[in-house]
Structures are given as structure tokens and as C-alpha cells.
Write an enzyme that holds these catalytic residues in place. Structure first.
Site, PDB file in Angstrom:
ATOM      1  N   MET A  26      -0.540  18.535   8.157  1.00 37.18           N
ATOM      2  CA  MET A  26      -1.634  19.627   8.193  1.00 37.18           C
ATOM      3  C   MET A  26      -2.197  19.545   6.514  1.00 37.18           C
ATOM      4  O   MET A  26      -2.886  20.309   5.759  1.00 37.18           O
ATOM      5  CB  MET A  26      -2.095  20.960   9.654  1.00 37.18           C
ATOM      6  CG  MET A  26      -1.728  19.769  10.885  1.00 37.18           C
ATOM      7  SD  MET A  26      -1.663  22.097  12.231  1.00 37.18           S
ATOM      8  CE  MET A  26      -1.871  22.948  10.704  1.00 37.18           C
ATOM      9  N   GLY A  27      -0.957  19.966   5.652  1.00 34.45           N
ATOM     10  CA  GLY A  27      -1.063  19.991   4.227  1.00 34.45           C
ATOM     11  C   GLY A  27      -1.234  17.770   3.369  1.00 34.45           C
ATOM     12  O   GLY A  27      -1.232  16.869   4.444  1.00 34.45           O
ATOM     13  N   ASP A  44      10.556  22.492  15.376  1.00 38.01           N
ATOM     14  CA  ASP A  44       9.871  21.257  15.321  1.00 38.01           C
ATOM     15  C   ASP A  44      11.089  20.380  15.033  1.00 38.01           C
ATOM     16  O   ASP A  44      10.423  19.818  14.149  1.00 38.01           O
ATOM     17  CB  ASP A  44       8.767  21.609  14.508  1.00 38.01           C
ATOM     18  CG  ASP A  44       7.633  20.473  14.726  1.00 38.01           C
ATOM     19  OD1 ASP A  44       8.234  19.363  15.536  1.00 38.01           O
ATOM     20  OD2 ASP A  44       7.098  20.064  13.399  1.00 38.01           O
TER      21      ASP A  44
END
Length: 860
Positions: free
Chosen positions: A1-2, A112
Site C-alpha cells: 500500500m506504500g 505480519d
């Protein structure tokens, strides 16, 4: 997402990574919170195996993190090529466990952990992406039944994590803790060892069912030569019930490190897929042979003597760099690890740690420009000097703590009562400070009538008394003793280097490059009996009064072998192309090209004792001529401008170097030029023939540049002196300037000053420099960079001299790099360079280990 960008931090002149959250995602509160959480999380943790956060901010609708740039590949990319060799599985697994251990201590659960979030850098594994840390999971809604993808992705929704690496409690929506990360680590260990994921199915539902209900196929079924201990680590990590798993990352790290220490049999039975290089086989063979011998002999007797067999072994230090002559060896008190100073790709020097029972050494982040390390008594911390401070760092790596000011640290020692005695400066008393840090205070009384240096303290076993090296004008040079309870100084014995006490009663020190032991009674403060050689060719610095050795509590000794390698005088052009050679290969400690470029002076040395004499080689004619005949310590060379005389520094006996001159045509005629209790060596001869420029140790502390009439009829006078080292001076061709090296900026740099003065100094180098050499027409100045690159700076003459920005010419393979001697010279036209170059690729990157040596002293 980055998105991640490579960038340059212009304020601190470093390359960084910038991770941004684009504006269309910044508008989502949940995503923005996840991004901010990563910043808050990483800012709390500093560890060499965790990506470092430098800055965080928001601008023009974009959120960004400024982070450490990690060069390398992800573990996921590496696994795409198949399973890893066992040694890499153990090393990377232990490094990931160390990162988790540090994060968990801060109450941070990664949540994660997966191969895609582990970077494999030159300095070791780095755990990245803490965006999901500490996120509560209350549901497994949103986990789809779609087919798995080639590279697992992070699930978006209320289940946050990557499916293949999620623990059962995550999937069941239960609270997660540190043991959740250990499950993911078990999956990674399984995958690194076998090349397969332990829980794999064609659908997400199938993967979830496997994780919740089934045990994976044993590792040994896929890799039969897997050590049983490693299989046990993996199996325990993958227990469904968190209570049955390993409870801390600390436990997992210790298990993996223990397996790594004993993985020799597995390596022989299951070699890596690519053939080992010759250098690797040499390193492994030396280490394996030595460790096998150590284990065998240790089983037959105690390591503190008492009839045990002596053990001598060598450990090759794999390095892409030529190690410096001194690496500041520091053996841990428990004799399990050794710390030393060596370069890295990004730093001239850094603190490294290597287990004696393992194969991998790693640098400790945050220890750039470290020097003279020493251990805590429990072997958990390492203290060192850097940036004008005494600092400490956990031996496993972690946050660096400043303990005290130490503008020019010269050694320290750590007592069992957590008191550190250290030398903060080149002059004055030793200081003491608590191991937790604070303001230091003098540890000994220093009379005003005794200026000098005190360095290299070493506690005796009682934790009160300590030995140290000292030299001054009013008292003899050598080893002294004092105590935390009695600060009065008492002389013990003469010596040129430090000494360390070892029970039941010996002093270990170095004499002319040989490690020696002598009986010592600490209560009477007296040595007795003969000096007994116990190790040869230990690296030694005259200027530092330091021999590169260290002792553990049980008497085990580690020392850096002297890098006295065979070399060849070799001509190179400005691009580094070899043009020819001069004479035959030999062991040369220094060299100097004659003004007419037709002859070259060399100090030809004995590789074992490091003593030698001066010879002259005629270029183009194989007929070397010997000019001195003492076979003693010899440093420094200079030609007279008419080439009829030479100057050199040599020890006439058991005294420091003096400066002599003699005619080349009649070597029997020798005349002293500088003789006093200090150590001197010539640097250059003035073009008018009147003066010899030399460097001199002042009070055993600092190098000064001195000038003496070449006829020796008047005493020398200090030309440049002060609170810094000034050395290796060279006259400009017209005699109006002198280029020299000084550490006044905090590191060695090249300066130029008018001669005889007065006048101010101009700095030529900007990133470190040593060994300046003028082109014979004065239009260029050459020197070596800290990376051993040959640099050139164009010289413009006006009312004063100005110097262009130095440019790299090439990197010569110089040998025997001492700061006070010459390893290259320039021809008159500046188009050719004569280099004391290594023969082949030989590099003495070797640590020698001595065990059970005290038994040999009986009867000797």
C-alpha cells in the site's frame, strides 16, 4: 500500500529510503492510522536486524517515512530460487529471532512476519514493515476462498496478516502475543530449510484448515540431513497451542545459535549446492580443524593448564577488505566470542563480533569509527571508543549508550563490580566511571612532575587492582600497577606494550612482535624468571605502545597475526595499469624513490620478528646493496638531494628509534643525527640539503614534526607540536612548503604549511588522507585515502598555494600499511607510481588462538 523511493539526505550526506503513502490512500483513516502506527512502532526500536527509522512527516497530502536504505533482496526473492544452505538458515533465523526479541521487549508484536518482510543485506537480515504491529484481531471475516497467489499478499480487512504465516489464534480471532510471531518464524524456518511452505493448499479455505487442524510434513522427510535439533525448533514453533510453543524469541535465538556452533557434521554430509570457493574452504578448514582440536584436547584436561594439552589454532577472518595492521582484538571473558575492528562497505571501521564456535561474523550497527573495544565481565556488553566518547553496546547488537567523555581513548577495562577504568586522553591520569555511565573521575594520582601517557589498563581478578602501560620523562617506561582503593602508581616491569595478568601468576606482553609470558607476583608487584615465548608474529604498533592480543578468564589468548606479507616493488600508471617491477619480491616495511628515479631505498624485514635493515635497489639492475647491518627495529627513510647520503630510523639496542645518516658509497660510516629517549624516524630531507624533517614521539604520547640540522651538530627543534598528531612530512620540491598528516579534525587528513614558517595550514584532503607525496615539479600532491585509493590534487601557485578537489586515480594493492611509513612514491613527471604492492592476493586476515599454553611454562 506504500511506495518506496531511493533518495539522498543532503543534510547528513547519506542515502536513504523514503516510504510514502499516496494522497488517495491518506484519505482513508484506517490506512493512515496503519501508516502512522508503523512510524510510532519503529521509532521505539533500535536494533541491527530491524530497519531504522530516521524521520516521519506529512507534506502536500502525502505521509512519508525516511528510513534506512537496505541494499539486498527480500528473503521471498531468495526462496524463489530454492532452499537455503543450513548455515544460512541458522544465521538468518537467529537474526530474525534477535529482531523479534528486541521488538517484543518493547511490547511490539509484528503480526505480519513473512519472507517478504525480511531483507537480506550484507550486514545481515533486516525485519521491515511493522504496519500491522499491535493491531487487535477480532474476526476472520473477509478471508476469501480464492486461489493462492505465487507470492502471498497481506490480507486487507479485519484479518491483518499474510495467510500462509498466520498462527491459529490469529485465524480464530483470539488476542495475539509474541508467540504469534514465533509461529510465523517457524513457518519461515521450515520454508528456508525445505524450499516449501508447511501449510499449502489450492484455496485459502484449505490453507486455514491445514493451519488449524494438521501438522506439516516433518522437515527431515524433505531434507533428510536436517539436524534433529533444528527440526525440534521448527516443530515446537509450529505448535497449535501457544502454551506449547517456544515462549520467547530469546529462547529460539539461543537454540539456533547453539545448533550453528555444532553444525559441522551436517555441513560435511550435506554440502551447499554451489562449490565452495578456495578461500571458503581455507576458512572452513582452518576453523573446523582448530575447533576439533580444541574439543579433543579440552576433553583430556582443564583449559587452565594442569596437564592439559596445548592447543594452537588459526581462524581466517573472511573479508572483502584488507584488514588494518591492528584490529584491536578483544576476546570475551567466557572465551566464546571475539570482537575486533574492521572496515565495511560503508564505514572505514566498525565493531564486528564473531563466535569462536561459528563461521559468521557481523558488524554491530551504530559502532562506526569504533576503536579499542573491551568486554563486560559477564560477556554481555562491549565497550569501545568513538566520536570522542566511551560507549557500550550489547554484544548481540542494539542501542549504543554513551558512558563518558574520551577525546582520545586508549583502552579500558571493566571490573566485576561494574566499574570501568579507561584512558580518556593521550596525557594525564586514567579515569574511572560506573558501567552505567556518568561523569568520570581520576582513578590514579598523577604528580605534576611526571607528564606522560597512561593507557591500556587491565583489571586483576580481584576487580580492584589494575595494570597499565605508562611512559614519561621522570619515570621509566613500562607496566605500572594501581588500585581503586590505592591510587598511587607503582612500577612493575619495563615494557614497550601493554601487559595482562593471567592466573595463577603470569604477565603476558609482547616483545619485538613475539608474545611472551613471565612469572608475576601481584602482591609483591614483581616479575621473576625468564621471558617465555608463547606466540609469534603478533601485530604491534610502536606509536600506540599496543600489541593486538587479548585474554579470556581461563587464559585463552586471541591475537591478530602481523600482516607482514611478501610484496613486490611495482610500477603503475595513473590508471592503475602495471608497467613493470623493481628487484625481487621480499618483505618491505618502507620504500623511497631517489630524486633521480634511478634507485629506491627499502627496509627489508624478517617476517617473524619485524626487524630489518636498509637496502638500496638500482632500477633496471638486479644488484641490491645492504646499507645497515643491525637487524633491529627500523622505520623511516630519506634521501639527501644529491643522493650521496641516506637517513633512517633504527634502534641501536633496547631503546627507541634514533635517526642516523650515512653515505651510500661507504655504509660503514654512520653518524647520529637525533638521539634522545624518545622515538624518532626521518620523513624527508630538505631540497637545500640543510635539514632532516623527522617525526618524534613526545612524552610517549603524540607525534610531533621536528627539524634537525642534517650534519647532526645541533639538537632537533620542534617544528609542529601541539595537542594532536603531526607526522609523515614531505618537503615540496622548492623547499618552501611541507605536506604532512594531522588528526586535528578528528581523523587523519593531509595539510600543507609554509616552511620554515610562520604561516597557517591548508587542508588538502576532505575525507581522510595519509602519506602525502609531491610531484617533482610541485604541480600535484598525491596521497592515500582511508579506502587505500591513490588520490591526486592539482596545485596552483600564487601568493599562496591552492589545491583542487582530490580525484581518485586508482587503488593500489599496497601492503604493510603503517601510518608512519611510505608504501608508494611518485616519479618526477607524476605519470608513474612505484608501489610496495602485495604479491598475488595474499592477505593475512588471521586470528590466532592459544589454549592450555600455561602447561608448557612448567620447567621452562
Amino acid at each position: 500500500m506504500g511506495e518506496v523511493y531511493r533518495a539522498r539526505d543532503t543534510r547528513l550526506d547519506r542515502t536513504v529510503a523514503i516510504k510514502i503513502l499516496p494522497s488517495h490512500l491518506s484519505a482513508t483513516p484506517e490506512v493512515r492510522e496503519r501508516f502512522d502506527r508503523e512510524a510510532r512502532t519503529i521509532s521505539r526500536v533500535t536494533h541491527p536486524n530491524i530497519c531504522t527509522l530516521f524521520d516521519v512527516g506529512h507534506q502536500d497530502g502525502i505521509s512519508f517515512l525516511v528510513m534506512e536504505l537496505i541494499e539486498g533482496e527480500t528473503l521471498a526473492d531468495r526462496l524463489a530460487r530454492g532452499p537455503l544452505p543450513l548455515r544460512d538458515v541458522l544465521r538468518i533465523g537467529a537474526e530474525i529471532a534477535a529482531a523479534l526479541e528486541r521488538a517484543h521487549r518493547e511490547g511490539i508484536v509484528h503480526r505480519d512476519l513473512k519472507p517478504g518482510n525480511v531483507m537480506l543485506a550484507r550486514s545481515g537480515a533486516k525485519v521491515v514493515d511493522f504496519g500491522l504491529s499491535k493491531q487487535d484481531v477480532s474476526s476472520i471475516a473477509g478471508v476469501s476462498n480464492g486461489a493462492t497467489v505465487h507470492k502471498p499478499i497481506t490480507e486487507e480487512g479485519t484479518v491483518l496478516g499474510t495467510l500462509h504465516y498466520m498462527a491459529p489464534e490469529q485465524l480464530e480471532g483470539k488476542p495475539a502475543d509474541a508467540r504469534t510471531d514465533l509461529f510465523a518464524l517457524g513457518v519461515i524456518l521450515y520454508e528456508m530449510t525445505t524450499g516449501r511452505r508447511p501449510f499449502n493448499a489450492t484455496s485459502r479455505t484449505g490453507i486455514i484448515a491445514l493451519i488449524l487442524e494438521h501438522d506439516p510434513e516433518p522437515v527431515s522427510a524433505l531434507q533428510p540431513m536436517t539436524p534433529p535439533a533444528l527440526e525440534q525448533v521448527v516443530r515446537t514453533s509450529l505448535e497449535k497451542d501457544p502454551e506449547q510453543r517456544w515462549q520467547t524469541a530469546h529462547d529460539v535465538r539461543l537454540q539456533l545459535q547453539a545448533i550453528s556452533s555444532g553444525e559441522t557434521a551436517s555441513r560435511r554430509a550435506h554440502p551447499a549446492k554451489r562449490p565452495a570457493t578456495l578461500r571458503e574452504w581455507i576458512a572452513w578448514g582452518a576453523a573446523l580443524a582448530g575447533l576439533a582440536a580444541a574439543m579433543f584436547f579440552a576433553a583430556r584436561g582443564e583449559r587452565n593448564g594442569g596437564g592439559a594439552f596445548p592447543v594452537r589454532l588459526s581462524i581466517i577472518i573472511p573479508s572483502e577488505h584488507v584488514l588494518p595492521e591492528l584490529i584491536h582484538t578483544a576476546l570475551s571473558p567466557d572465551a566464546r566470542r571475539v570482537a575486533y575492528i574492521a572496515p565495511t562497505a560503508s564505514a572505514d571501521s566498525m565493531l564486528w563480533v564473531r563466535p569462536l564456535g561459528g563461521f559468521e561474523a557481523r558488524p554491530l550497527a551504530g559502532t562506526e569509527d569504533a576503536s579499542f573495544p573491551f568486554w563486560s565481565p559477564d560477556s554481555r556488553f562491549i565497550a569501545f571508543f568513538a566520536e570522542g566518547k566511551l560507549k557500550k553496546i550489547p554484544a548481540e547488537g542494539g542501542a549504543v549508550q554513551r558512558l563518558a567523555d574520551a577525546p582520545a581513548g586508549r583502552g579500558g577495562t571493566w571490573s566485576r563490580d561494574d566499574v570501568i577504568v579507561f584512558a580518556p586522553t593521550l596525557r594525564g591520569p586514567l579515569h574511572r566511571v560506573a558501567a552505567t555511565g556518568g561523569k568520570s573521575s581520576p582513578a590514579i594520582e598523577v604528580p605534576d612532575v611526571w607528564p606522560g601517557t597512561r593507557r591500556w589498563p587491565s583489571f586483576l581478578p580481584d576487580g580492584k587492582r589494575f595494570l597499565y602501560f605508562a611512559v614519561g620523562i621522570e619515570r621509566p617506561r613500562g607496566i605500572y600497577m594501581a588500585s581503586l582503593d590505592d591510587p598511587e602508581e607503582r612500577h612493575v616491569t619495563d615494557s614497550l606494550t601493554q601487559a595482562v595478568f593471567v592466573e595463577p601468576g603470569h604477565l603476558v606482553t609482547a616483545r619485538e612482535g613475539v608474545l611472551v609470558a613471565q612469572a608475576f607476583d601481584p602482591d609483591a608487584r614483581q616479575v621473576s624468571g625468564p621471558l617465555v615465548a608463547i606466540g609469534e608474529s603478533v601485530a604491534t604498533s610502536i606509536g600506540f605502545n599496543f600489541a593486538d592480543f587479548s585474554l579470556a578468564r581461563d587464559g585463552t589468548i586471541a591475537f591478530k597475526e602481523s600482516d607482514i606479507a611478501t610484496s613486490q616493488l611495482t610500477w603503475f600508471d595513473r590508471r592503475g595499469a602495471m608497467l613493470g617491477t623493481v628487484g625481487k619480491p621480499g618483505v618491505f616495511l618502507a620504500m623511497r624513490l631517489s630524486p633521480k628515479n634511478d634507485r629506491v631505498l627499502v627496509i627489508r624485514a624478517d617476517p617473524g620478528t619485524r626487524t630489518g635493515d636498509v637496502w638500496v635497489e638500482e632500477i633496471g639492475r638486479d644488484a641490491p646493496q645492504r646499507l645497515t647491518f643491525r637487524d633491529r627495529q627500523t622505520r623511516g627513510l630519506a634521501w639527501s638531494p644529491d643522493q650521496q647520503h641516506i637517513a633512517y630510523g633504527q634502534s641501536p639496542g633496547n631503546t627507541p628509534l634514533d635517526v642516523f645518516r650515512k653515505p651510500v658509497g661507504d655504509p660503514s660510516q654512520e653518524q647520529p643525527v637525533i638521539t634522545n629517549p624518545s622515538l624518532e624516524m626521518p620523513n624527508d630531507w630538505s631540497p637545500d640539503g640543510k635539514y632532516i624533517l623527522a617525526q618524534q614521539i613526545r612524552d610517549g604520547t603524540l607525534w610531533d614534526l621536528v627539524i634537525a640540522p642534517a650534519d647532526g651538530k645541533e639538537p632537533e627543534k620542534t617544528w609542529i607540536g601541539g595537542p594532536f598528531n603531526e607526522m609523515t612530512g614531505r618537503f615540496s620540491p622548492d623547499g618552501e612548503w611541507v605536506a604532512y598528516v594531522s588528526n586535528e579534525s578528528g581523523r587523519n587528513e593531509v595539510y600543507v604549511r609554509p616552511f620554515p614558517g610562520p604561516g597557517t595550514a591548508t587542508r588538502v584532503s576532505h575525507d581522510g588522507g595519509v602519506m602525502p607525496v609531491w610531484r617533482r615539479d610541485g604541480r600535484e600532491l598525491f596521497f592515500l585515502s582511508p579506502r587505500l585509493e591513490l588520490m591526486a590534487s592539482a596545485v596552483t601557485r600564487g601568493a599562496t598555494l591552492s589545491f583542487a578537489a582530490p580525484a581518485v586515480l586508482f587503488r593500489p594493492a599496497v601492503t604493510n600499511l603503517f601510518i608512519e611509513v611510505d608504501v608508494f612514491d611518485a616519479a618526477a613527471d607524476g605519470e608513474r607510481f612505484l608501489v610496495n604492492a602485495r604479491v598475488g592476493n595474499q592477505v593475512v586476515n588471521r586470528l590466532n588462538i592459544l589454549m592450555n599454553w600455561r602447561g608448557e611454562l612448567e620447567g621452562r
